[in-house]
Design an enzyme around this catalytic site. Sequence first.
Site, mmCIF file in Angstrom:
data_model
loop_
_atom_site.group_PDB
_atom_site.id
_atom_site.type_symbol
_atom_site.label_atom_id
_atom_site.label_comp_id
_atom_site.label_asym_id
_atom_site.label_seq_id
_atom_site.Cartn_x
_atom_site.Cartn_y
_atom_site.Cartn_z
ATOM 1 N N LYS A 49 0.809 -1.210 0.000
ATOM 2 C CA LYS A 49 0.000 0.000 0.000
ATOM 3 C C LYS A 49 0.850 1.271 0.000
ATOM 4 O O LYS A 49 0.387 2.326 -0.394
ATOM 5 C CB LYS A 49 -0.965 0.002 1.192
ATOM 6 N N TYR A 262 -11.909 -14.844 2.790
ATOM 7 C CA TYR A 262 -10.929 -13.784 3.052
ATOM 8 C C TYR A 262 -10.466 -13.811 4.513
ATOM 9 O O TYR A 262 -11.288 -13.822 5.434
ATOM 10 C CB TYR A 262 -11.535 -12.407 2.731
ATOM 11 N N TYR A 288 -2.677 -12.800 2.560
ATOM 12 C CA TYR A 288 -2.412 -12.504 1.145
ATOM 13 C C TYR A 288 -1.224 -13.312 0.591
ATOM 14 O O TYR A 288 -1.399 -14.239 -0.198
ATOM 15 C CB TYR A 288 -2.127 -11.006 0.952
HETATM 16 C C1 LIG Z 1 -3.701 -5.264 0.154
HETATM 17 C C2 LIG Z 1 -2.762 -6.395 0.037
HETATM 18 C C3 LIG Z 1 -2.680 -7.174 -1.131
HETATM 19 C C4 LIG Z 1 -3.607 -7.005 -2.282
HETATM 20 O O1 LIG Z 1 -3.385 -5.839 -3.031
HETATM 21 P P1 LIG Z 1 -4.610 -5.214 -3.822
HETATM 22 O O2 LIG Z 1 -4.035 -4.056 -4.510
HETATM 23 O O3 LIG Z 1 -5.646 -4.888 -2.796
HETATM 24 O O4 LIG Z 1 -5.120 -6.263 -4.764
HETATM 25 C C5 LIG Z 1 -1.737 -8.169 -1.198
HETATM 26 N N1 LIG Z 1 -0.922 -8.424 -0.158
HETATM 27 C C6 LIG Z 1 -0.976 -7.718 0.984
HETATM 28 C C7 LIG Z 1 -0.049 -8.096 2.085
HETATM 29 C C8 LIG Z 1 -1.888 -6.676 1.127
HETATM 30 O O5 LIG Z 1 -1.939 -5.992 2.271
#
Ligand SMILES: *Cc1c(COP(=O)(O)O)cnc(C)c1O
Length: 339
Positions: A49, A262, A288
């Site tokens: 992010k 999720y 993720y």
């Molecule tokens: C938010 C996030 C993602 C996904 O990214 P997006 O742009 O929302 O698809 C992947 N890995 C981590 C660790 C994240 O925090």
Amino acid sequence: MPLTKFPRYPLAHLPTPLEPLERLSNFLGGPRILVKRDDCTGLAMGGNKTRKLEFLIAEARERGASAVVTEGGIQSNHVRQTAAAAAKAGLACHLALDRSVPPLDQGYEATGNLFLDRLLGAEISFCAPGQTRKELSTRIVDDLRDRGERPYFIPTGGSSPIGALGYVGCALEILDQARRQDIAIDRVVLASGSGGTMAGLLVGFALADAATKVTGIDIDHEPERVADEVAEIATGCGALLGVAGIDRDGVEVVAGYAAPGYGRPNPGMIEAVRLVAKLEGIILDPVYSGKAMAGLLDMIRRGVIGADETVVFVHTGGAPALFAYTSVFASASGEPPLA
Ligand SMILES: *Cc1c(COP(=O)(O)O)cnc(C)c1O
């Protein structure tokens, strides 16, 4: 550099390393796997992010915002990085958090990202039962306006065309590093949730006319919705840069690794997190990158990704959330893969 026309507030430690995962590649018998260390972007424990926030916070400042408002789950990495970016930029930060993930661990609301959000000075609101985080964040924005503040709203995951510019930059950075390291990359693999990261990578590779495939792994348990959002954000982001729309059919979001939903663990994620820790000394996350790595491992084992390919796994961060999942790892049955 096509991105220089956009205002950018420096937050990330760039470039992040692109480095080989030699022991993992050998363990699997190929392909050649490298990792793009976007867990090392530097801001308050890093993650993907931060690249998006460089453009989003710049826009907030340009618009004269006094506060940023964003939303996410209790263990959102996006929310934590936004709180840190706002702190650094001297903006107030208001967070709308929902409890959509059933807590699996006593620490779920005490540690990990939520602990850091508090430390970073964010103003935290939790959804009432039945209230969506969209409803809550909209109310926070309205209340701030009524009080004479100038709120800047950042959508879930920072995934807007402006936010995705951060990953256009990452695609160009990967290509530059590959050139210097004399590597031809066939494919990039990453976790895809709100879609902005994958959208930016697609636009970046298109902009550079690179043939690099982008394989998103669905972590939301909603692969069609994720692919729709990726295509929509990529089209918007491409328009900012004069890149033609990204075709929805060309967006590859692979399903099968997100179950039961999720933020909810599964055995593949647990194996992947353990394996990469033990072989490479790299910490993935349970929501993720652990599930995305489980997908990469499975696609390699099934021959969907060939042993002759060169693959870059984008480590998008998220390790702080692991501390809210420790009991999941302690109680997971089965032998650790390399005991
Ligand atoms: C938010 C996030 C993602 C996904 O990214 P997006 O742009 O929302 O698809 C992947 N890995 C981590 C660790 C994240 O925090």
